[in-house]
Design a protein around this motif. Structure first.
Motif, PDB file in Angstrom:
ATOM      1  N   UNK A   1       0.814  -1.206   0.000  1.00 31.40           N
ATOM      2  CA  UNK A   1       0.000   0.000   0.000  1.00 31.40           C
ATOM      3  C   UNK A   1       0.847   1.255   0.000  1.00 31.40           C
ATOM      4  N   UNK A   2       1.890   1.223   0.806  1.00 32.52           N
ATOM      5  CA  UNK A   2       2.768   2.389   0.831  1.00 32.52           C
ATOM      6  C   UNK A   2       3.469   2.546  -0.522  1.00 32.52           C
ATOM      7  N   UNK A   3       3.808   1.431  -1.135  1.00 32.30           N
ATOM      8  CA  UNK A   3       4.446   1.489  -2.453  1.00 32.30           C
ATOM      9  C   UNK A   3       3.564   2.256  -3.438  1.00 32.30           C
ATOM     10  N   UNK A   4       2.289   1.883  -3.476  1.00 33.65           N
ATOM     11  CA  UNK A   4       1.356   2.576  -4.370  1.00 33.65           C
ATOM     12  C   UNK A   4       1.231   4.042  -4.015  1.00 33.65           C
ATOM     13  N   UNK A   5       1.140   4.286  -2.719  1.00 37.97           N
ATOM     14  CA  UNK A   5       0.975   5.671  -2.286  1.00 37.97           C
ATOM     15  C   UNK A   5       2.169   6.520  -2.725  1.00 37.97           C
ATOM     16  N   UNK A   6       3.360   5.956  -2.552  1.00 38.65           N
ATOM     17  CA  UNK A   6       4.560   6.695  -2.956  1.00 38.65           C
ATOM     18  C   UNK A   6       4.528   6.972  -4.457  1.00 38.65           C
ATOM     19  N   UNK A   7       4.204   5.929  -5.228  1.00 37.83           N
ATOM     20  CA  UNK A   7       4.189   6.089  -6.685  1.00 37.83           C
ATOM     21  C   UNK A   7       3.200   7.164  -7.104  1.00 37.83           C
ATOM     22  N   UNK A   8       2.038   7.149  -6.462  1.00 42.60           N
ATOM     23  CA  UNK A   8       1.009   8.119  -6.829  1.00 42.60           C
ATOM     24  C   UNK A   8       1.414   9.528  -6.398  1.00 42.60           C
ATOM     25  N   UNK A   9       1.925   9.644  -5.165  1.00 48.36           N
ATOM     26  CA  UNK A   9       2.343  10.963  -4.689  1.00 48.36           C
ATOM     27  C   UNK A   9       3.475  11.546  -5.516  1.00 48.36           C
ATOM     28  N   UNK A  10       4.368  10.684  -5.957  1.00 49.93           N
ATOM     29  CA  UNK A  10       5.471  11.177  -6.776  1.00 49.93           C
ATOM     30  C   UNK A  10       5.070  11.243  -8.238  1.00 49.93           C
ATOM     31  N   UNK A  11       3.829  10.875  -8.498  1.00 47.03           N
ATOM     32  CA  UNK A  11       3.332  10.938  -9.862  1.00 47.03           C
ATOM     33  C   UNK A  11       4.201  10.106 -10.801  1.00 47.03           C
ATOM     34  N   UNK A  12       4.741   9.018 -10.274  1.00 48.79           N
ATOM     35  CA  UNK A  12       5.560   8.081 -11.046  1.00 48.79           C
ATOM     36  C   UNK A  12       6.827   8.716 -11.605  1.00 48.79           C
ATOM     37  N   UNK A  13       7.218   9.816 -11.041  1.00 47.10           N
ATOM     38  CA  UNK A  13       8.463  10.430 -11.538  1.00 47.10           C
ATOM     39  C   UNK A  13       9.647   9.790 -10.813  1.00 47.10           C
ATOM     40  N   UNK A  14      10.276   8.858 -11.480  1.00 45.21           N
ATOM     41  CA  UNK A  14      11.324   8.084 -10.810  1.00 45.21           C
ATOM     42  C   UNK A  14      12.692   8.238 -11.461  1.00 45.21           C
ATOM     43  N   UNK A  15      12.733   8.865 -12.614  1.00 48.77           N
ATOM     44  CA  UNK A  15      14.005   8.925 -13.337  1.00 48.77           C
ATOM     45  C   UNK A  15      14.884  10.062 -12.818  1.00 48.77           C
ATOM     46  N   UNK A  16      15.136  10.056 -11.532  1.00 50.02           N
ATOM     47  CA  UNK A  16      15.898  11.146 -10.934  1.00 50.02           C
ATOM     48  C   UNK A  16      17.393  10.986 -11.214  1.00 50.02           C
ATOM     49  N   UNK A  17      18.066  12.101 -11.523  1.00 49.49           N
ATOM     50  CA  UNK A  17      19.524  12.039 -11.667  1.00 49.49           C
ATOM     51  C   UNK A  17      20.138  11.721 -10.295  1.00 49.49           C
ATOM     52  N   UNK A  18      21.112  10.843 -10.274  1.00 50.13           N
ATOM     53  CA  UNK A  18      21.646  10.401  -8.988  1.00 50.13           C
ATOM     54  C   UNK A  18      23.145  10.662  -8.871  1.00 50.13           C
ATOM     55  N   UNK A  19      23.626  10.592  -7.638  1.00 51.19           N
ATOM     56  CA  UNK A  19      25.063  10.659  -7.383  1.00 51.19           C
ATOM     57  C   UNK A  19      25.779   9.586  -8.185  1.00 51.19           C
ATOM     58  N   UNK A  20      25.180   8.388  -8.215  1.00 46.25           N
ATOM     59  CA  UNK A  20      25.821   7.263  -8.902  1.00 46.25           C
ATOM     60  C   UNK A  20      26.042   7.576 -10.376  1.00 46.25           C
ATOM     61  N   UNK A  21      25.046   8.172 -11.011  1.00 49.02           N
ATOM     62  CA  UNK A  21      25.193   8.509 -12.426  1.00 49.02           C
ATOM     63  C   UNK A  21      26.344   9.484 -12.638  1.00 49.02           C
ATOM     64  N   UNK A  22      26.359  10.563 -11.868  1.00 50.94           N
ATOM     65  CA  UNK A  22      27.388  11.584 -12.071  1.00 50.94           C
ATOM     66  C   UNK A  22      28.775  11.068 -11.704  1.00 50.94           C
ATOM     67  N   UNK A  23      28.845  10.214 -10.712  1.00 46.10           N
ATOM     68  CA  UNK A  23      30.121   9.623 -10.329  1.00 46.10           C
ATOM     69  C   UNK A  23      30.701   8.832 -11.493  1.00 46.10           C
ATOM     70  N   UNK A  24      29.874   7.990 -12.078  1.00 51.54           N
ATOM     71  CA  UNK A  24      30.319   7.210 -13.240  1.00 51.54           C
ATOM     72  C   UNK A  24      30.728   8.119 -14.375  1.00 51.54           C
ATOM     73  N   UNK A  25      29.883   9.106 -14.611  1.00 49.09           N
ATOM     74  CA  UNK A  25      30.114   9.992 -15.743  1.00 49.09           C
ATOM     75  C   UNK A  25      31.428  10.754 -15.605  1.00 49.09           C
ATOM     76  N   UNK A  26      31.614  11.414 -14.464  1.00 46.77           N
ATOM     77  CA  UNK A  26      32.797  12.263 -14.305  1.00 46.77           C
ATOM     78  C   UNK A  26      34.082  11.443 -14.341  1.00 46.77           C
ATOM     79  N   UNK A  27      34.060  10.298 -13.669  1.00 48.88           N
ATOM     80  CA  UNK A  27      35.288   9.504 -13.628  1.00 48.88           C
ATOM     81  C   UNK A  27      35.636   8.960 -15.006  1.00 48.88           C
ATOM     82  N   UNK A  28      34.655   8.422 -15.722  1.00 48.08           N
ATOM     83  CA  UNK A  28      35.009   7.865 -17.033  1.00 48.08           C
ATOM     84  C   UNK A  28      35.354   8.975 -18.012  1.00 48.08           C
TER      85      UNK A  28
END
Lengths: 299, 467
Positions: free
Chosen positions: A149-176
């Motif tokens: 139930x909480x999973x659904x609630x989170x998804x709905x509250x965030x309006x399914x916007x999940x493609x957030x830029x992350x530290x992990x992405x930028x870490x990979x990007x900058x180092x390579x």
């Protein structure tokens, strides 16, 4: 130590880190440059939209200390399940953005954290941890139904916007990116493909990446860094890591001179890393990170 | 492991909790900052029916709430409208102006200092005119069914437009299916004329319903319908649209991973749109991941067939080549039923791979183990006689073994094959259809029985793809 940060400093090989993430340092960074660039631009421009500024400011029960503990626990969890750092960063982002929309009781905070991790792994990984496993790691204080139930609630509250830029992405990007810049400038005209890092260099690089990730993890858990964009934190973390690792290597014995040289591979990007507008912000963030790291080293 | 126990212990010490959680408390907390839209939804979504209804209705609301409605003690009280009010409004036609007092009330809403909340309240006001509500859509008939979802044809009461309603059941052991989560979160970021539009997301008790724009047909059906003999000019227009949508995705590091004629929807105007992003994923991390069971065998590139997991944008481009062949000839290019047969078909036509055409192949254990005979590459023109020289050239560029050399979507759009479509087609805004240009028009397909376009109402034969 609390964070395991010190252990990382001393042990030459990374331990307890997800085993996946093959060395992408050398692989295809040359060919895919333009795709990587466009991806970077998109992610960088998206950062502000996914920032959860002051997510605790209106939470009656959740304190920065509680958040720190929960995130530290989530960091342990992602390693336990051997999922990517990306999942971990995304989970924290999902949790923070949910906290902006909804007040959460202290005794449900853990459920929120672990559900955010569930959603993040579903988005990123091939196989996400089973709900049963996640619940048992919460000492079975919550039910499957509550989690779904909480999973659904989170998804709905965030309006399914999940493609957030992350530290992990930028870490990979900058180092390579830094690495490929260096490799291209070193071997211009000569056979690019024939150039491979030696075993020694690779292990230093691995260690460097792993250390930088550690710094990022610390910043993830500390509410003070909630206000910085991920790319700024990563830039700061990288320059701080270079600094610390260099000092550390100099202090230790001579046998590390090779490693030191490898580290210089990464120094090329130093000046271009800080573009003018975010320069002071990055410096400020670096100093705060330095403080954070030193605090965690002592404890 | 020790460390984690540590965390766990510390965490539970710092967060004293009773053996079972007070469900009321949980909901109440979650409801504190609730927005109107969710007031009727939250209790359901939490599956808690043991809540104590709050005795006194909201003071400022003149209308008494219906007895079935629950009220919660909210710290932040929102002005709210009765359900009657809302449903009355919903039954009105779309172009109705909202009543002035309604607008006034909206403006009076407590000003929220922080951004996401104001976005949420704007969303809430949308819900008052029917978005996000199942009642807004009328189901017309089933289009297909799968393990996770059922797809219905439907109509929106707000716009009178046809829609496709993809109902995803949420009662799974593991909660919301990851394919649904990915599809929605990816599609939300994709706004393009050649990608199917996600209009709305409706969340009810047991279901998540995705409301897509409705397209009458798909490429598979289109081909069936014109007797597998498409106008060669239309092949080009469809091909361009496919590449256009794909290039947009690839620029965002999103791979489709499951391209096949059934996933390319086509409407009566001839607009082609990519659909079914259930297997797609934003490629933002190094990918060791994904099993090699992702692409339908016929459209799967040989590198993936041989177990490569270095997935990147070329994974989609092989399939584009196969689709071009299928449109031009009317039959699938490599209709293998097993991995071995599929590879065999590929090598027989395209020639056995060599170190030259596929660096590293001679060392590939998987490849060696198959012991395929040596084949010479055949001239594609003999197999696709209707395609002109440029078309053949593009096809060859898409069907290269070496992923690094395989033509990208971006580059393919600029291929000489499309020169005849004019220059303007390259400067169209993302959300404009290629048919907004006068010079781009479909021709009558020679094999078609009656008209160029599909007759409506062929829902039964519809092969709607479902994850």
């Amino acid at each position: 130590s609390d964070s395991g940060f010190e252990e990382e400093l001393q042990s030459p090989s990374p331990r307890g880190l997800p085993a996946e993430q093959p060395d992408r340092l050398t692989a295809d960074c040359h060919q895919e440059l333009s795709y990587d660039e466009s991806c970077f631009t998109i992610q960088k421009n998206n950062q502000l939209k996914f920032l959860a500024l002051g997510c605790l400011s209106r939470q009656p029960q959740i304190t920065p200390e509680a958040r720190c503990k929960l995130v530290s626990w989530l960091i342990a969890l992602y390693k336990h399940f051997s999922v990517s750092f990306e999942s971990c960063c995304l989970a924290v982002n999902i949790m923070d953005r949910f906290l902006v929309t909804t007040s959460v009781a202290a005794d449900c905070f853990q459920l929120l954290g672990v559900t955010a991790l569930l959603i993040a792994t579903k988005h990123v990984e091939v196989c996400s941890p089973r709900i049963k496993q996640l619940l048992s790691l919460c000492c079975n204080s919550f039910s499957r139904e509550q989690m779904c139930n909480l999973e659904c609630l989170i998804l709905v509250r965030l309006n399914f916007r999940l493609a957030a830029p992350t530290l992990a992405f930028f870490l990979d990007y900058f180092i390579s990116k830094e690495l490929s810049c260096k490799m291209i400038s070193d071997h211009e005209g000569s056979d690019y493909k024939g150039f491979k890092l030696t075993e020694d260099q690779l292990s230093t690089m691995k260690r460097f990446k792993c250390f930088a990730r550690r710094v990022c993890e610390l910043s993830l858990a500390d509410y003070a860094f909630n206000r910085y964009q991920p790319s700024v934190i990563v830039q700061s973390a990288i320059s701080l890591t270079k600094d610390l690792l260099r000092t550390h290597l100099k202090q230790s014995s001579l046998q590390h001179t090779n490693a030191l040289e490898t580290l210089d591979l990464l120094s090329i990007g130093d000046h271009e890393l800080h573009d003018s507008d975010s320069h002071s912000l990055t410096l400020q963030c670096t100093e705060e990170l330095r403080l954070l790291v030193s605090l965690n080293q002592e404890s | 492991m020790n460390k984690m126990k540590n965390f766990k212990r510390r965490f539970s010490l710092s967060v004293p909790r009773t053996e079972t959680i007070e469900e009321n408390e949980f909901t109440e907390q979650i409801n504190q900052l609730n927005i109107r839209r969710n007031e009727d939804m939250v209790p359901n979504s939490l599956g808690l029916h043991t809540l104590h209804p709050e005795a006194s209705p909201v003071g400022s609301d003149p209308q008494a709430p219906s007895p079935t409605q629950l009220h919660y003690r909210n710290k932040v009280q929102h002005r709210r409208f009765s359900m009657e009010d809302v449903s009355k409004r919903m039954s009105l036609p779309m172009d109705i102006r909202l009543p002035p007092e309604f607008l006034k009330k909206l403006q009076m809403e407590s000003p929220e200092p922080c951004k996401p909340l104001s976005r949420m309240s704007r969303r809430a006001s949308l819900s008052d005119i029917g978005f996000g509500k199942l009642e807004t859509y009328v189901k017309l008939g089933k289009l297909g069914e799968g393990t996770y979802a059922t797809v219905f044809k439907g109509r929106s009461k707000l716009t009178e437009n046809l829609v496709a309603l993809k109902e995803i059941r949420l009662e799974h052991e593991e909660g919301a299916p990851c394919t649904a989560i990915r599809e929605v979160s990816l599609l939300k970021n994709l706004k393009h004329a050649n990608i199917v539009t996600l209009h709305d997301i409706i969340h009810t008790d047991r279901c998540l319903t995705l409301v897509f724009e409705y397209l009458d047909s798909d490429l598979k059906q289109y081909l069936d319908n014109c007797g597998n003999l498409m106008s060669i000019h239309n092949v080009k227009i469809f091909m361009f649209q496919l590449l256009r949508g794909l290039s947009y995705c690839h620029k965002r590091k999103i791979l489709h991973r499951d391209l096949k004629p059934q996933n390319l929807l086509i409407n009566e105007k001839g607009e082609l749109k990519l659909a079914d992003f259930g297997l797609a994923r934003a490629k933002s991390v190094p990918t060791k991941t994904y099993s090699n069971e992702v692409v339908t065998l016929w459209y799967r590139p040989p590198d993936v067939l041989l177990g490569s997991t270095e997935y990147s944008t070329p994974i989609d481009m092989w399939g584009v080549g196969c689709i071009l062949y299928e449109m031009a000839t009317g039959r699938p290019m490599f209709p293998g039923s097993t991995v071995k047969e599929e590879l065999h078909l590929v090598f027989r036509l395209m020639g056995s791979p060599s170190e030259e055409t596929w660096p590293g192949i001679t060392a590939n254990e998987e490849f060696k183990s198959y012991m395929f005979p040596q084949y010479k590459a055949q001239a594609l023109i003999n197999h696709v006689p209707r395609l002109d020289t440029e078309g053949i050239d593009l096809l060859s560029a898409l069907l290269l073994y070496d992923t690094k050399k395989r033509s990208s979507a971006e580059a393919s759009l600029r291929h000489a094959y499309f020169l005849s479509l004019g220059e303007n087609i390259h400067s169209l805004p993302d959300t404009s259809s290629v048919f907004s240009l006068k010079e781009v028009q479909l021709q009558k397909d020679p094999g078609h029985r009656s008209s160029v376009f599909q007759p409506p109402g062929r829902g039964k034969n519809r092969r709607q793809s479902i994850f």
